[in-house]
Design a protein around this motif. Sequence first.
Motif, mmCIF file in Angstrom:
data_model
loop_
_atom_site.group_PDB
_atom_site.id
_atom_site.type_symbol
_atom_site.label_atom_id
_atom_site.label_comp_id
_atom_site.label_asym_id
_atom_site.label_seq_id
_atom_site.Cartn_x
_atom_site.Cartn_y
_atom_site.Cartn_z
ATOM 1 N N ARG A 102 0.239 -0.976 -0.285
ATOM 2 C CA ARG A 102 -0.040 -0.243 0.819
ATOM 3 C C ARG A 102 0.888 1.617 0.027
ATOM 4 O O ARG A 102 0.809 2.283 -0.121
ATOM 5 C CB ARG A 102 -0.848 -0.212 1.166
ATOM 6 C CG ARG A 102 -1.825 1.507 1.116
ATOM 7 C CD ARG A 102 -2.646 1.096 2.802
ATOM 8 N NE ARG A 102 -4.491 1.573 1.990
ATOM 9 C CZ ARG A 102 -4.921 2.161 2.332
ATOM 10 N NH1 ARG A 102 -4.538 1.108 4.114
ATOM 11 N NH2 ARG A 102 -5.804 2.501 2.733
ATOM 12 N N SER A 105 2.580 1.878 -3.693
ATOM 13 C CA SER A 105 1.254 2.141 -4.677
ATOM 14 C C SER A 105 0.621 3.562 -4.557
ATOM 15 O O SER A 105 -0.178 4.182 -5.622
ATOM 16 C CB SER A 105 0.076 1.487 -4.290
ATOM 17 O OG SER A 105 -0.684 2.209 -3.324
ATOM 18 N N HIS A 106 1.397 4.463 -3.274
ATOM 19 C CA HIS A 106 0.783 6.220 -3.163
ATOM 20 C C HIS A 106 2.177 6.850 -3.184
ATOM 21 O O HIS A 106 3.287 6.401 -3.723
ATOM 22 C CB HIS A 106 0.422 5.831 -1.722
ATOM 23 C CG HIS A 106 -1.463 5.678 -1.544
ATOM 24 N ND1 HIS A 106 -1.136 4.333 -1.221
ATOM 25 C CD2 HIS A 106 -1.985 6.322 -1.696
ATOM 26 C CE1 HIS A 106 -3.025 4.120 -1.136
ATOM 27 N NE2 HIS A 106 -2.940 5.347 -1.272
ATOM 28 N N TRP A 110 3.067 10.431 0.565
ATOM 29 C CA TRP A 110 1.829 9.677 1.340
ATOM 30 C C TRP A 110 2.118 8.865 2.608
ATOM 31 O O TRP A 110 0.781 9.033 3.638
ATOM 32 C CB TRP A 110 1.373 8.809 0.559
ATOM 33 C CG TRP A 110 -0.258 8.195 1.174
ATOM 34 C CD1 TRP A 110 -1.210 8.664 1.659
ATOM 35 C CD2 TRP A 110 -0.661 6.800 1.833
ATOM 36 N NE1 TRP A 110 -2.788 7.639 1.437
ATOM 37 C CE2 TRP A 110 -1.762 6.468 2.197
ATOM 38 C CE3 TRP A 110 0.217 6.093 1.764
ATOM 39 C CZ2 TRP A 110 -2.030 5.460 2.737
ATOM 40 C CZ3 TRP A 110 -0.088 4.622 2.544
ATOM 41 C CH2 TRP A 110 -1.131 4.789 2.934
ATOM 42 N N GLY A 116 -2.102 9.076 5.586
ATOM 43 C CA GLY A 116 -1.423 8.495 4.584
ATOM 44 C C GLY A 116 -1.260 7.041 6.424
ATOM 45 O O GLY A 116 -1.248 5.851 6.450
ATOM 46 N N ALA A 146 -2.640 11.634 -2.864
ATOM 47 C CA ALA A 146 -3.256 10.010 -2.427
ATOM 48 C C ALA A 146 -4.453 9.782 -3.041
ATOM 49 O O ALA A 146 -4.469 8.803 -3.774
ATOM 50 C CB ALA A 146 -4.010 10.137 -1.012
ATOM 51 N N ALA A 149 -3.546 9.497 -6.292
ATOM 52 C CA ALA A 149 -3.331 7.923 -6.723
ATOM 53 C C ALA A 149 -3.540 6.987 -6.599
ATOM 54 O O ALA A 149 -3.047 6.094 -7.240
ATOM 55 C CB ALA A 149 -1.846 7.728 -5.680
ATOM 56 N N ASP A 150 -4.791 7.261 -6.039
ATOM 57 C CA ASP A 150 -5.504 5.453 -6.195
ATOM 58 C C ASP A 150 -6.838 5.862 -7.491
ATOM 59 O O ASP A 150 -7.358 4.590 -8.477
ATOM 60 C CB ASP A 150 -6.843 6.151 -5.179
ATOM 61 C CG ASP A 150 -6.742 5.655 -3.481
ATOM 62 O OD1 ASP A 150 -5.330 5.175 -3.389
ATOM 63 O OD2 ASP A 150 -6.579 6.748 -2.489
ATOM 64 N N THR A 202 -8.469 -0.022 -0.895
ATOM 65 C CA THR A 202 -7.862 -1.201 0.378
ATOM 66 C C THR A 202 -7.487 -2.615 0.633
ATOM 67 O O THR A 202 -8.368 -2.696 0.904
ATOM 68 C CB THR A 202 -8.323 -0.359 1.878
ATOM 69 O OG1 THR A 202 -7.620 0.672 1.283
ATOM 70 C CG2 THR A 202 -6.846 -0.629 2.678
#
Length: 410
Positions: A102, A105-106, A110, A116, A146, A149-150, A202
């Motif tokens: 996780r 991936s950000h 973050w 975060g 964030a 990025a998602d 998530t």
Amino acid sequence: MRESATNKSMAYQFTDLPLKTLIGPLARAEDLLARLDERVAKSPVREGFVERCHFADAAAALWLDGELVHVEDLVLHDVHMDIRTPTHELTRAHAVLRSRRRILSHPPAWALSSVGILALRGREGQGGYGLSAGRAGSEPAAATAAAGADDDAGESLAEGTDQEDALAEELAEIDAVLARSSRLLAGENFAPRVADSPDVDTAGQGARSRDAASLDSLGPLIRDLDWDEDQRLADWLAVVDELGGENMPAVLAAAIAWDAWQDIEPLQHQHWLGNLLVAALLRERGKVASHLFCLNAGLRVIPRERRKSGVRTTRLLAVLDAFAEAASAGLKQLDRLALAKGQMERRLRNRRKNSSLPALIELVLARPVVSAGLIATELKISQRAALGLVAELAIREVTGRGRYRAWGFV
């Protein structure tokens, strides 16, 4: 009333560092980390290297806590191919694995933002607790980054969501029910807390939320009620912010941040998160931008007497040596993957141009473990053809059983 940011930074002081003693190990660690980052960024086996780093570091995190988790068991658990009932330690190692994925991936900033940290603690939507003054102003920007990025990483995170550990969720639910039942039988009044809804992007967040609710229900039995996690976390973040203001070398700043985490001990039940945040600090400072550094793997080879020494200089030297050892091991792992790639590509001689074997080689290098079903899906061939390709490639079978087998090298 909470202390001001200036008073918070007094929780850990680093103004009298013995630089003459630290300069040698620091230079060695800086050199190895820079070399590793450059090689990983340009390596053709980068994807496989990053995946293997996640598994090795997660297993090392449990080793530092005195628990033994085999990397191969963790790999098989991650793809739902367990050869035995998963243990509590294996489930915890998988939580570390999910957190590493996780963070990577950000965006780099973050993990150390309040958004975060709350997400990694499984407490989304509970406010900006533990936020230092230096990070309070940048919070909207971190949340926007964030969110972006998602959106950008939706497809990659979807696969992780599909592979969420269903067994861990069920076990967490059972733990919560047992905790409530125990308190009811003891005659206590209990109102179950409704956990926050997990984000759709998530992997494993629902399990962590239920774990947090279960821990809260047990209350004083497993938690120190005087342990103010939010304040301690704010103290640690204040130290990190002060390190940034000092324009200190990235590796030395990360070493001090690690030692401050050991000294302040912000979290009671997620102490392993500190090492991931230190690795995220290296990524935020641009020292290791190609992957999330394996600090746990480096600390594993350092004797406990040095890591837990009562002398701060000894601890700082120990973590600097851990940085160097982890980077050196990473370079060897890159060499190992490159050698395996060359050996497997030799089997492509005299193969027809439309052979699926080159694609299988790339898949095996990118994934620690592959199954016949995965090979058939990725290469768009039958499972019988997949078994034939595996036999030609002669890779190791890791499950030790006749059916539902998996192959690869970790």
